[in-house]
Design an enzyme around this catalytic site. Structure first.
Site, mmCIF file in Angstrom:
data_model
loop_
_atom_site.group_PDB
_atom_site.id
_atom_site.type_symbol
_atom_site.label_atom_id
_atom_site.label_comp_id
_atom_site.label_asym_id
_atom_site.label_seq_id
_atom_site.Cartn_x
_atom_site.Cartn_y
_atom_site.Cartn_z
ATOM 1 C CG ASP A 12 -4.716 6.646 0.996
ATOM 2 O OD1 ASP A 12 -4.543 5.452 0.681
ATOM 3 O OD2 ASP A 12 -3.844 7.323 1.563
ATOM 4 C CE1 TYR A 44 -6.526 4.955 3.922
ATOM 5 C CE2 TYR A 44 -8.287 6.476 4.487
ATOM 6 C CZ TYR A 44 -6.962 6.231 4.210
ATOM 7 O OH TYR A 44 -6.069 7.272 4.226
ATOM 8 C CG HIS A 64 0.457 6.137 -0.935
ATOM 9 N ND1 HIS A 64 -0.691 6.461 -1.596
ATOM 10 C CD2 HIS A 64 0.065 5.644 0.279
ATOM 11 C CE1 HIS A 64 -1.741 6.175 -0.835
ATOM 12 N NE2 HIS A 64 -1.312 5.678 0.296
ATOM 13 C CG HIS A 88 -1.772 1.169 1.424
ATOM 14 N ND1 HIS A 88 -3.147 1.094 1.413
ATOM 15 C CD2 HIS A 88 -1.479 2.479 1.668
ATOM 16 C CE1 HIS A 88 -3.655 2.309 1.615
ATOM 17 N NE2 HIS A 88 -2.657 3.153 1.778
ATOM 18 C CD GLU A 89 1.489 3.690 3.659
ATOM 19 O OE1 GLU A 89 1.807 4.749 3.083
ATOM 20 O OE2 GLU A 89 0.407 3.536 4.241
#
Length: 354
Positions: free
Chosen positions: A317, A320, A308, A304-305
């Site tokens: 985002d 969520y 980014h 996920h990170e």
């Protein structure tokens, strides 16, 4: 025959009326308003660009609003649309992976009540170039007013009118100074115990496996249930975008020098990054209680990170959680392919989909 036609017209009219009534009754009924103001029309490079945000409830009943999308406790999401000479300006603030919203994450505004916050815009947006700037508050989320997210069928939104000013370019503010990067493929740690360092190494190894598997699936031009569940109906352009994203995620996860920072104390956050501060990942409270693999796992959080970072996939985002991500793929595939959680859940593939 004439009576039959009348009957058909009446029935059709009734169906349309019921549909319209149902749609209207399902729509969100927020009456909140947002006003922006600035103290001056021009800012020198030595002056902070201060924007005052006032959110007001002019209705006769209480309204709720998710705190994440307000500047009450600092700017933690991209709350504004900022342009310079008509061109969109980059958001340079934090990108979070959060736990699901609960009632305690909302503020309640009574009838006639207002909240006012002051934002130093240069701490969160790229004001490095001089020009004519326009700023508008603009947020959208499925659960903006309700943690149940309106069954994730449509997004709620809240916006303001624009304010304009001239701004002289200045250096970025507000971000911590990152430590020197580790060597390619290596790990470095800041304020992480030995046990946490070991967990992070294991999480990265699992994330490498996830990213490699996801990239292999997409490079094989697979368009099965796994793809459509998280990225919607097949479209060649969207498929190419997701494929490029996972090739970049896999390359970075395997080859980049990653710095893990364990100083974050927020309990309802897994992790966060600054999208233009590549390969520095800040781990928070929810990360340490997450499983190593599977849904909302440590390894998935790293996917996920990583997604980014501007130099990787530049995701955002939009929503969520698994339920929201699945519904986003159905309702708006274009948003699904830029949502970090959709990338995470595709990589975790739990339960396994073909």
């Amino acid at each position: 025959m004439f009576r039959n036609r009348l009957r058909i017209v009446f029935v059709l009219s009734l169906i349309v009326a019921l549909f319209v009534t149902s749609a209207v009754s399902a729509a969100p009924k927020s009456g909140l308003t947002v006003n922006l103001s600035v103290s001056q029309g021009q800012y020198a490079s030595s002056q902070d660009v201060i924007v005052t945000v006032t959110i007001t409830n002019p209705t006769k009943h209480t309204e709720r609003l998710l705190k994440w999308f307000t500047p009450m406790e600092g700017v933690e999401e991209s709350l504004f649309i900022v342009t310079r000479n008509g061109e969109l300006v980059s958001y340079t603030g934090t990108h979070y992976k959060r736990t699901a919203a609960t009632g305690k994450d909302y503020i309640s505004l009574q009838s006639g009540e207002s909240i006012t916050s002051v934002v130093n815009l240069g701490e969160y947006y790229d004001l490095s170039q001089s020009g004519e700037y326009e700023v508008a508050y603009n947020v959208s989320a499925f659960n903006l007013h309700d943690p149940k997210g309106n069954s994730f069928k449509f997004a709620d939104s809240l916006s303001s009118e624009k304010v304009s000013m001239k701004v002289d370019g200045r250096a970025a503010k507000g971000k911590p100074t990152p430590p020197p990067p580790p060597p390619p493929g290596g790990n470095s740690f800041n304020a992480c115990t030995v046990d946490r360092q070991s967990l992070l190494v294991s999480a990265r190894n699992q994330a490498k496996a996830y990213a490699t598997n996801a990239a292999s699936y997409l490079n094989g031009n697979n368009q099965g249930l796994r793809y459509t569940t998280w990225f919607g109906v097949f479209n060649a352009g969207r498929h190419d975008t997701v494929t490029d994203n996972f090739n970049a995620i896999s390359s970075a996860m395997n080859d980049a020098g990653i710095t893990f920072d364990c100083t974050c104390k927020q309990k309802n956050v897994y992790a966060y990054v600054y999208s233009n501060e590549e390969y520095n990942i800040y781990l928070c409270g929810a990360f340490w209680s997450a499983p190593l693999s599977g849904t909302d796992s440590k390894a998935g959080t790293l996917i996920h990170e990583m997604s980014h970072f501007d130099v990787v996939a530049g995701t955002d985002d939009v929503i969520y959680g698994q339920t929201g991500a699945k519904n986003l793929a159905i309702s708006n595939p274009d948003d699904a392919i830029r949502n970090a959680d959709n990338h995470e859940y595709f990589a975790e593939n739990t339960p396994t989909l073909p």
